[in-house]
Write a protein that holds these residues in place. Structure first.
Motif, PDB file in Angstrom:
ATOM      1  N   TYR A 212       0.628  -1.034  -0.055  1.00 44.87           N
ATOM      2  CA  TYR A 212       0.054   0.029  -0.013  1.00 44.87           C
ATOM      3  C   TYR A 212       0.875   1.023   0.010  1.00 44.87           C
ATOM      4  CZ  TYR A 212      -3.686   3.154   1.523  1.00 44.87           C
ATOM      5  OH  TYR A 212      -4.532   4.198   1.673  1.00 44.87           O
TER       6      TYR A 212
ATOM      7  N   SER B  12      -2.952   6.240  -2.317  1.00 50.01           N
ATOM      8  CA  SER B  12      -3.618   5.499  -1.414  1.00 50.01           C
ATOM      9  C   SER B  12      -4.284   4.337  -2.171  1.00 50.01           C
ATOM     10  CB  SER B  12      -4.948   6.172  -0.942  1.00 50.01           C
ATOM     11  OG  SER B  12      -4.446   7.302  -0.167  1.00 50.01           O
TER      12      SER B  12
ATOM     13  N   ASN C 226      -8.904   0.671  -6.843  1.00 48.91           N
ATOM     14  CA  ASN C 226     -10.440   0.445  -6.597  1.00 48.91           C
ATOM     15  C   ASN C 226     -11.226   0.864  -8.061  1.00 48.91           C
ATOM     16  OD1 ASN C 226     -12.923  -0.110  -5.802  1.00 48.91           O
ATOM     17  ND2 ASN C 226     -12.944   1.022  -4.000  1.00 48.91           N
TER      18      ASN C 226
ATOM     19  N   THR D 211      -9.461   4.572  -4.203  1.00 49.71           N
ATOM     20  CA  THR D 211      -8.650   4.371  -3.194  1.00 49.71           C
ATOM     21  C   THR D 211      -8.943   2.904  -2.355  1.00 49.71           C
ATOM     22  OG1 THR D 211      -9.576   6.040  -1.921  1.00 49.71           O
ATOM     23  CG2 THR D 211      -7.901   6.666  -3.439  1.00 49.71           C
ATOM     24  N   PHE D 212      -8.201   2.822  -1.290  1.00 49.93           N
ATOM     25  CA  PHE D 212      -8.293   1.807  -0.442  1.00 49.93           C
ATOM     26  C   PHE D 212      -7.908   2.252   1.016  1.00 49.93           C
ATOM     27  CE2 PHE D 212      -7.109  -0.708  -4.175  1.00 49.93           C
ATOM     28  CZ  PHE D 212      -8.261  -1.419  -4.531  1.00 49.93           C
ATOM     29  N   GLU D 213      -8.536   1.881   1.909  1.00 52.47           N
ATOM     30  CA  GLU D 213      -7.984   2.127   3.383  1.00 52.47           C
ATOM     31  C   GLU D 213      -7.873   0.879   4.037  1.00 52.47           C
ATOM     32  OE1 GLU D 213     -10.726   4.662   5.815  1.00 52.47           O
ATOM     33  OE2 GLU D 213     -11.976   4.962   4.173  1.00 52.47           O
ATOM     34  N   PRO D 214      -6.572   0.502   3.964  1.00 52.91           N
ATOM     35  CA  PRO D 214      -6.025  -0.936   4.498  1.00 52.91           C
ATOM     36  C   PRO D 214      -6.582  -1.439   5.992  1.00 52.91           C
ATOM     37  CG  PRO D 214      -4.318   0.305   3.713  1.00 52.91           C
ATOM     38  CD  PRO D 214      -5.352   1.344   3.585  1.00 52.91           C
ATOM     39  N   ALA D 215      -6.997  -0.199   6.724  1.00 57.55           N
ATOM     40  CA  ALA D 215      -7.406  -0.614   8.253  1.00 57.55           C
ATOM     41  C   ALA D 215      -8.973  -1.030   8.159  1.00 57.55           C
ATOM     42  CB  ALA D 215      -7.377   0.660   8.887  1.00 57.55           C
ATOM     43  N   ARG D 216      -9.690  -0.539   7.130  1.00 57.61           N
ATOM     44  CA  ARG D 216     -11.076  -0.956   6.711  1.00 57.61           C
ATOM     45  C   ARG D 216     -11.488  -2.067   6.018  1.00 57.61           C
ATOM     46  NH1 ARG D 216     -14.995   2.407   8.604  1.00 57.61           N
ATOM     47  NH2 ARG D 216     -15.846   1.520   6.586  1.00 57.61           N
TER      48      ARG D 216
ATOM     49  N   PHE E 192     -14.873  -3.813   3.714  1.00 56.76           N
ATOM     50  CA  PHE E 192     -14.917  -2.940   2.453  1.00 56.76           C
ATOM     51  C   PHE E 192     -15.443  -4.227   1.448  1.00 56.76           C
ATOM     52  CE2 PHE E 192     -12.086  -2.939  -1.431  1.00 56.76           C
ATOM     53  CZ  PHE E 192     -12.522  -1.894  -1.786  1.00 56.76           C
TER      54      PHE E 192
END
Length: 153
Positions: free
Chosen positions: A49, A53, A73, A79-84, A88
């Motif tokens: 990552y 993002s 995406n 984008t992506f949010e690795p923590a979420r 997702f």
């Protein structure tokens, strides 16, 4: 009498390659790609990552060296949010490669295609082209021909 002006011959060298090569990985109808499953396969394939993002595959699996290709995406903003990732889902992701230095494009594309095939097999998805039609052997060969020509320039 009219003066006839001879036009200088225009030498046009056709640039037969695009600047960006893309493979879409799309879920089957009625399904979505789960973020957790996507993250698992991306880690297995050495994606990191990073910038913008999104995920990147570098020359070295440890994240060092040039970026060979990236994964965004399909849902805006891409984008992506690795923590979420556990919460997702997405209908699809896009692998893309910007043209590298000549001499490396075909090799980078082949690595990207292998990654696309592994991700797709793992997630039970479909490989599509830029227009979201099934990715054909014909198009892959066309891309490889273009990239070979680019590499030899």
């Amino acid at each position: 009498s009219e003066a006839v002006v001879a036009a200088a011959p225009q030498v046009v060298v056709a640039q037969s390659w695009s600047d960006v090569y893309q493979i879409n990985i799309m879920s089957r109808e009625g399904a979505l790609i789960a973020g957790e499953d996507l993250l698992f396969i991306l880690k297995k394939l050495g994606f990191r990552y990073g910038d913008m993002s999104i995920f990147h595959r570098h020359l070295e699996p440890n994240g060092h060296g040039d970026v060979l290709f990236s994964l965004a995406n399909m849902v805006k903003p891409g984008t992506f949010e690795p923590a979420r990732m556990a919460q997702f889902t997405t209908p699809g992701v896009s692998l893309f490669m910007e043209l590298p230095h000549p001499g490396r494009a075909e090799a980078h594309f082949k690595l990207m295609l292998q990654a696309a095939e592994k991700i797709s097999a793992e997630l039970d998805t479909l490989l599509m082209d830029r227009q979201r039609n099934p990715l054909s052997e014909y198009l892959i060969n066309q891309y490889l021909d273009e990239l070979r020509a680019y590499d030899m320039q």
